[in-house]
Design an enzyme around this catalytic site. Structure first.
Site, PDB file in Angstrom:
ATOM      1  N   VAL A 202      42.729  42.660  40.535  1.00 40.89           N
ATOM      2  CA  VAL A 202      42.965  41.185  40.464  1.00 40.89           C
ATOM      3  C   VAL A 202      43.942  40.672  40.952  1.00 40.89           C
ATOM      4  CG1 VAL A 202      42.651  38.663  39.754  1.00 40.89           C
ATOM      5  CG2 VAL A 202      40.756  40.348  39.498  1.00 40.89           C
ATOM      6  N   HIS A 203      44.894  39.563  42.335  1.00 43.92           N
ATOM      7  CA  HIS A 203      45.780  39.478  41.724  1.00 43.92           C
ATOM      8  C   HIS A 203      46.828  38.140  42.868  1.00 43.92           C
ATOM      9  CE1 HIS A 203      45.626  41.731  45.973  1.00 43.92           C
ATOM     10  NE2 HIS A 203      46.838  40.957  45.834  1.00 43.92           N
ATOM     11  N   ARG A 204      45.022  37.898  43.676  1.00 44.14           N
ATOM     12  CA  ARG A 204      45.356  36.767  44.840  1.00 44.14           C
ATOM     13  C   ARG A 204      46.239  35.267  44.015  1.00 44.14           C
ATOM     14  NH1 ARG A 204      45.210  37.671  49.931  1.00 44.14           N
ATOM     15  NH2 ARG A 204      44.318  39.172  50.506  1.00 44.14           N
TER      16      ARG A 204
END
Length: 355
Positions: A202-204
């Site tokens: 998860v990074h957006r």
């Protein structure tokens, strides 16, 4: 011929690794790799150069942090200065990051031909900074390399092939070249890992910067970890900081960011993938793993159409349900959807014809 390759983020390092190998077979082209510094963490940057044999950057700009406009503006200034000094015959950009747009804008202002690898992708969500970056980059590029037939169709619908504003090439996806080259070199991360795990990333910003979505993501990951299978999460620095600032409790198996060879191993040994990454959706498919994407849309619509990927609302119970449906299943990838594994050579050949 002198080509300046602009990279700054993990997916670009992987793509550049494949294309740089093809440049080595073209003796009349000198490649100058410029690292903007967008991903500056050693686990997100340096390890890729070491593992994948990417040429040492000719320039490292060390530009990171700040707003999208601030970062892109500083990159634009630095890249313009570098292009004045080195006078490249072509600027090669990858994907849809701030580094991509800055490299393209600097080159366009100086009338340097621009080659865009991964052109024509569309999520049709203008709230995504990546969508803005890819749209603008396509508009000012000289050569557009499409990874899929859908990307080619998108450009046709936008009039690119009719008005001849740029050369449009169906190259296939250079990330297929990369995984075919490096998959046999996969490395187990040097940490203790559970068996039969689900791999998550998860990074957006759309997930990490929205407190409601971030809470739901953490709740969903914790629920999957307790009810379905251990969740292994290589923790992106942005996500780590967002979770800490929100004072949330993440109860999964977190590990530091990993290099490409370790990520391939994690993919190969996982039961399923949950992600908001664009690149990991494809990498999961190439490795024969089902993918759940916690986004409302994806630029890789082909994977949804063949049911290898499923878009998932950021809701804990839904995340658990979707992951339960696919965990442990096998995907039989149709790699021809992404080219023939010789995409990088096609990119280099087309660039060589610019002179």
């Amino acid at each position: 011929m002198k080509v300046a390759t602009i990279v700054g983020a993990r997916p670009q390092f992987i793509k550049a690794a494949a294309v740089s190998r093809a440049f080595l077979d073209q003796s009349d082209i000198e490649e100058l790799v410029v690292h903007t510094g967008q991903h500056f963490d050693a686990g997100m940057s340096d390890i890729f150069f070491r593992e994948l044999g990417i040429p040492k950057p000719a320039a490292y700009l060390d530009i990171n942090g700040g707003s999208h406009g601030d970062m892109t503006g500083r990159m634009l200034i630095a890249l313009e200065e570098y292009f004045y000094k080195t006078a490249p015959d072509c600027v090669l950009v990858y994907g849809d990051t701030n580094s991509t747009l800055a490299g393209a804008l600097a080159a366009a202002k100086m009338h340097i031909p621009i080659a865009h690898v991964e052109a024509g992708l569309r999520s049709f969500n203008m709230r995504m900074p990546e969508e803005v970056n890819r749209l603008l980059t396509d508009q000012i590029s000289s050569i557009l390399f499409c990874p899929t037939q859908q990307a080619l169709l998108n450009l046709e619908k936008e009039g690119f092939t009719a008005d001849g504003r740029a050369k449009v090439v169906y190259s296939g996806d250079v990330m297929l070249d990369a995984i075919q080259t490096f998959s046999s070199l996969a490395l187990k991360p040097s940490v203790e890992l559970p068996q039969d795990f689900l791999l998550a990333t998860v990074h957006r910003a759309e997930n990490t910067d929205d407190l409601v979505k971030l809470r739901n993501l953490v709740e969903g990951l914790n629920l999957i970890h307790s009810e379905l299978a251990p969740v292994v999460l290589p923790l992106h620095p942005r996500t780590r900081n967002a979770i800490k600032d929100a004072n949330l409790s993440l109860e999964v198996e977190t590990i530091d960011p990993v290099g490409y060879l370790e990520m391939i191993w994690l993919l190969q040994n996982s039961g399923a993938v949950l992600t908001d990454s664009g690149g990991l959706q494809k990498e999961a498919y190439f490795c024969g793993k089902p993918c759940i994407t916690v986004r409302d849309e994806t630029e890789w619509v082909e994977l949804v159409q063949v049911r290898a990927n499923r878009l998932c609302p950021v809701e804990a119970e839904t995340m658990l349900s979707y992951c339960t449906d696919v965990f442990g299943q096998k995907v039989n990838p149709r790699l021809d959807m992404f080219g023939d594994g010789r995409c990088s050579a096609k990119v280099v050949h087309a660039i060589s014809q610019l002179q």
